[in-house]
Write a protein that holds these residues in place. Structure first.
Motif, PDB file in Angstrom:
ATOM      1  N   UNK A  31       0.864  -1.174   0.000  1.00  0.00           N
ATOM      2  CA  UNK A  31       0.000   0.000   0.000  1.00  0.00           C
ATOM      3  C   UNK A  31       0.895   1.216   0.000  1.00  0.00           C
ATOM      4  N   UNK A  32       0.940   1.872  -1.053  1.00  0.00           N
ATOM      5  CA  UNK A  32       1.846   3.007  -1.130  1.00  0.00           C
ATOM      6  C   UNK A  32       1.523   3.806  -2.380  1.00  0.00           C
ATOM      7  N   UNK A  33       1.646   5.078  -2.281  1.00  0.00           N
ATOM      8  CA  UNK A  33       1.526   5.814  -3.537  1.00  0.00           C
ATOM      9  C   UNK A  33       2.668   5.378  -4.435  1.00  0.00           C
ATOM     10  N   UNK A  34       2.343   5.071  -5.657  1.00  0.00           N
ATOM     11  CA  UNK A  34       3.436   4.628  -6.508  1.00  0.00           C
ATOM     12  C   UNK A  34       4.234   5.807  -7.042  1.00  0.00           C
ATOM     13  N   UNK A  35       3.611   6.935  -6.980  1.00  0.00           N
ATOM     14  CA  UNK A  35       4.302   8.112  -7.505  1.00  0.00           C
ATOM     15  C   UNK A  35       4.293   9.189  -6.429  1.00  0.00           C
ATOM     16  N   UNK A  36       5.337   9.941  -6.381  1.00  0.00           N
ATOM     17  CA  UNK A  36       5.356  11.118  -5.525  1.00  0.00           C
ATOM     18  C   UNK A  36       5.395  10.811  -4.051  1.00  0.00           C
ATOM     19  N   UNK A  37       5.816   9.654  -3.689  1.00  0.00           N
ATOM     20  CA  UNK A  37       5.949   9.319  -2.282  1.00  0.00           C
ATOM     21  C   UNK A  37       7.400   8.925  -2.031  1.00  0.00           C
ATOM     22  N   UNK A  38       8.038   9.610  -1.143  1.00  0.00           N
ATOM     23  CA  UNK A  38       9.468   9.368  -0.961  1.00  0.00           C
ATOM     24  C   UNK A  38       9.762   8.344   0.118  1.00  0.00           C
ATOM     25  N   UNK A  39       8.708   7.940   0.827  1.00  0.00           N
ATOM     26  CA  UNK A  39       8.958   6.955   1.865  1.00  0.00           C
ATOM     27  C   UNK A  39       9.334   5.631   1.226  1.00  0.00           C
ATOM     28  N   UNK A  40      10.159   4.855   1.945  1.00  0.00           N
ATOM     29  CA  UNK A  40      10.576   3.579   1.375  1.00  0.00           C
ATOM     30  C   UNK A  40       9.384   2.635   1.234  1.00  0.00           C
ATOM     31  N   UNK A  65       9.860   9.900 -11.436  1.00  0.00           N
ATOM     32  CA  UNK A  65       9.103  11.011 -11.993  1.00  0.00           C
ATOM     33  C   UNK A  65       8.499  11.834 -10.843  1.00  0.00           C
ATOM     34  N   UNK A  66       8.662  13.121 -10.896  1.00  0.00           N
ATOM     35  CA  UNK A  66       8.217  13.961  -9.782  1.00  0.00           C
ATOM     36  C   UNK A  66       6.744  14.309  -9.903  1.00  0.00           C
ATOM     37  N   UNK A  67       6.145  13.860 -10.972  1.00  0.00           N
ATOM     38  CA  UNK A  67       4.763  14.190 -11.229  1.00  0.00           C
ATOM     39  C   UNK A  67       3.859  13.159 -10.568  1.00  0.00           C
ATOM     40  N   UNK A  68       3.196  13.515  -9.494  1.00  0.00           N
ATOM     41  CA  UNK A  68       2.350  12.510  -8.820  1.00  0.00           C
ATOM     42  C   UNK A  68       1.174  12.103  -9.702  1.00  0.00           C
ATOM     43  N   UNK A  69       0.923  10.824  -9.758  1.00  0.00           N
ATOM     44  CA  UNK A  69      -0.156  10.334 -10.614  1.00  0.00           C
ATOM     45  C   UNK A  69      -1.364   9.862  -9.825  1.00  0.00           C
ATOM     46  N   UNK A  70      -1.088   9.126  -8.782  1.00  0.00           N
ATOM     47  CA  UNK A  70      -2.200   8.515  -8.065  1.00  0.00           C
ATOM     48  C   UNK A  70      -1.669   7.890  -6.795  1.00  0.00           C
ATOM     49  N   UNK A  71      -2.560   7.663  -5.873  1.00  0.00           N
ATOM     50  CA  UNK A  71      -2.242   6.834  -4.729  1.00  0.00           C
ATOM     51  C   UNK A  71      -2.862   5.480  -5.031  1.00  0.00           C
ATOM     52  N   UNK A  72      -2.026   4.494  -5.142  1.00  0.00           N
ATOM     53  CA  UNK A  72      -2.540   3.241  -5.700  1.00  0.00           C
ATOM     54  C   UNK A  72      -2.073   2.027  -4.924  1.00  0.00           C
ATOM     55  N   UNK A  73      -2.734   0.940  -5.187  1.00  0.00           N
ATOM     56  CA  UNK A  73      -2.380  -0.334  -4.584  1.00  0.00           C
ATOM     57  C   UNK A  73      -1.571  -1.144  -5.582  1.00  0.00           C
ATOM     58  N   UNK A  74      -0.434  -1.615  -5.129  1.00  0.00           N
ATOM     59  CA  UNK A  74       0.413  -2.417  -6.013  1.00  0.00           C
ATOM     60  C   UNK A  74       0.519  -3.834  -5.459  1.00  0.00           C
ATOM     61  N   UNK A  75       0.116  -4.788  -6.231  1.00  0.00           N
ATOM     62  CA  UNK A  75       0.237  -6.192  -5.820  1.00  0.00           C
ATOM     63  C   UNK A  75       1.206  -6.891  -6.750  1.00  0.00           C
ATOM     64  N   UNK A  76       2.086  -7.652  -6.175  1.00  0.00           N
ATOM     65  CA  UNK A  76       2.991  -8.406  -7.034  1.00  0.00           C
ATOM     66  C   UNK A  76       2.847  -9.889  -6.767  1.00  0.00           C
ATOM     67  N   UNK A  77       2.860 -10.630  -7.821  1.00  0.00           N
ATOM     68  CA  UNK A  77       2.758 -12.088  -7.741  1.00  0.00           C
ATOM     69  C   UNK A  77       3.927 -12.701  -8.506  1.00  0.00           C
ATOM     70  N   UNK A  78       4.986 -13.069  -7.801  1.00  0.00           N
ATOM     71  CA  UNK A  78       6.132 -13.624  -8.518  1.00  0.00           C
ATOM     72  C   UNK A  78       5.806 -15.003  -9.103  1.00  0.00           C
TER      73      UNK A  78
END
Ligand code: GDP
Ligand code: ZN
Length: 530
Positions: A31-40, A65-78
């Motif tokens: 759960x993290x903004x994919x853009x424009x969030x500097x937290x790890x 990219x410094x242009x914030x796009x969205x606060x989004x949910x990222x799920x990864x399935x290796x």
């Protein structure tokens, strides 16, 4: 993404070590903004062990990219434990055009050279000087499932089950689709196939052995003209086929029992049709509205467009039922009603109780005509014995309902007062359930021999005409095998060929063999994104 990268990662899945269960369970929920969030990046299980895939979507262009796009949910399935077997990243962003376009633009500007994935990245990409852009395109309908199938994550029957699961209207449809999805039908057929393969191996061995001495027949003596092979081997096939023969017979009997399921699986999958017939004004529409008016029961309602038939889809005890209100029985124009009655699995004959005898006769005649039409001509696999329920409506209008009891099994109801409707509905539901469920003979059949007891196949049921056709063909091949095997050595090859045929028919059900032609049709049924 599509193109080179995708293809390479596909091959690369082989070199990925299998992930431990616990790690898989945590599923890299970021759960993290994919853009424009500097937290790890944070991982759902709290560890800092971000898998490579999880990190690439943030470390690269998207995050820089410094242009914030969205606060989004990222799920990864290796891969290879993902749905398709490939590495998968899902970006769940907000659905507005602005956001989606921004995210897609950001993705297509990613330089694939800089992306580290758990999949092998081609050397050329790593050393190349020109940036490799990800090519984006929408997934085709069913494409993810198709990839899962191509990568061996799903068998054909499971793909069919998934497509059923996606459109399941009722609890029983869902349950059947889920059971199919867990592979029990495939396991049953694979178990049967391996039995056939044993028989084939035996035949091979006999043929190899027989070449030396046993099979030194003179063709002219043993074989008549044409296809008529004269049985000269007098052992009744026992020496040649040994214990294989009785096993194959048991297998064929198991198949025949499996086929004699009254199409329950197909009926449940496709749903039952219930036709309401009766003279004009008997109360057909009132009954339909009353049943459909039960909020919990109704799934959807479509005003009929053809032949004055109104359809309502009901969930009766988990069985999907299409209730049809037919036009009244009229002398000239009862065609629609008759067709509806003929094609129905259950017929509800509605009689105006105040018009009892005449009304009943008219309905009975219509039902008898419709039913006899089936008996004459119909090899439709879904044809089942007609179930007829008679309803005496408007009992609120008759003072003495004693004469009702002289009619065949019937229900006295009043659509005006709802009297008796609940108990009628109970019986209707029972009837529907009895047509799709097999509870009474589940596993208790002592004739189910060891051959049938393939582990984890309880309740395996045919859900499509396609399955039925192939299993029927397999059973027929085995019947021919039994006949040929009586001829001992003479018909060894021919008998073995029937085993091979039966095995390949079963293989066609599970998708082990020859499936290209049905794949396109099947996947086209899926919705986009699945
Ligand atoms: P259909 O032609 O068979 O569809 O019959 P309808 O459902 O249209 O009903 C015909 C007429 O009978 C309507 O006026 C209904 O209100 C009436 N009706 C239906 N069921 C009952 C009932 O149980 N009792 C009484 N008294 N009238 C009813
Ligand atoms: Zn009506």
């Amino acid at each position: 993404g599509d193109g080179d990268y995708e293809d390479e990662s596909n091959e690369g899945t082989e070199v990925i070590p299998k992930l431990p269960k616990a790690r898989m369970a945590s599923l890299r929920t970021l759960y993290d903004p994919i853009i424009g969030n500097d937290s790890p990046a944070r991982v759902a299980d709290g560890s800092d062990d971000i898998n490579d895939l999880g990190s690439w979507s943030r470390r690269n262009r998207l995050r820089r990219r410094r242009d914030p796009l969205d606060s989004a949910l990222v799920l990864t399935f290796p891969g290879p434990n993902s749905f398709t077997g490939q590495d998968i990243v899902e970006l769940h962003c907000h659905g507005s055009r602005g956001v989606v376009k921004g995210v897609l633009d950001a993705l297509s500007s990613l330089d694939m050279r800089k992306i580290t994935t758990t999949a092998a990245v081609p050397a050329t990409a790593a050393s190349g000087t020109k940036a490799r852009r990800m090519r984006l395109r929408p997934a085709d309908p069913g494409e993810f499932t198709q990839r899962a199938y191509a990568n061996g994550k799903l068998g054909l029957v499971e793909v069919e089950a998934l497509s059923d699961l996606i459109v399941a209207d009722t609890s029983k449809q869902r349950k059947q689709a889920l059971q199919q999805f867990d592979g029990r039908l495939s396991r049953l057929y694979q178990g049967w196939r391996s039995e056939l393969v044993k028989g084939l191996a035996h035949a091979e061995a006999v043929i190899d052995f027989g070449d030396d001495e046993t099979l030194s027949f003179d063709d002219d003596d043993e074989v008549d003209s044409g296809d008529d092979v004269i049985a000269v081997a007098d052992d009744g096939g026992m020496t040649v086929w040994g214990t294989i023969r009785p096993r194959i017979t048991a297998l064929r009997e198991a198949m025949d029992r499996h086929l004699a399921d009254a199409s329950r699986g197909e009926l449940l999958r496709d749903g039952l049709r219930i036709a309401i017939v009766g003279r004009p004004n008997a109360g057909k529409s009132s009954l339909l509205n009353l049943l459909a008016g039960r909020d919990a029961a109704i799934v959807s309602s479509t005003p009929g467009t053809t032949r004055d038939v109104v359809e309502v889809i009901l969930d009766l005890g988990g069985v999907r039922c299409t209730l049809l209100d037919t036009a009244g029985v009229r002398e000239e124009t009862d065609g629609g009603a008759r067709v509806a009655a003929r094609d129905a699995h259950i017929i509800v004959g509605v009689v105006d109780a105040s018009d009892c005898v005449r009304g009943f006769d008219a309905v009975k005649e219509l039902i008898d005509t419709a039913t006899s039409e089936i008996n004459e001509d119909d090899d439709d696999t879904l044809t089942v014995a007609k179930n007829v329920l008679y309803v005496m409506n408007k009992i609120d209008l008759v003072e003495d309902s004693g004469h009702l009891s002289r009619m065949p099994p019937s229900f006295g109801i009043s659509c005006a007062t709802s009297e008796g409707v609940e108990s009628f509905l109970c019986s209707l539901t029972e009837k529907a359930l009895s047509m799709v469920s097999n509870d009474d003979d589940d596993g208790s059949d002592p004739t189910r021999s060891a051959i049938l007891s393939v582990e984890g196949t309880e309740g395996a049921v045919i859900t499509r005409a396609r399955h039925r056709r192939h299993v029927e063909a397999a059973s027929e091949a085995l019947a021919r095998f039994e006949h040929l095997s009586d001829q001992g050595y003479m018909a060894l090859d021919l008998a073995a060929e029937e085993l091979r045929l039966a095995a390949s028919e079963l293989g066609r059900v599970t998708g082990a063999i020859d499936v290209e032609n049905i794949l396109d049709v099947l996947f086209a049924d899926f919705c986009i994104g699945k």
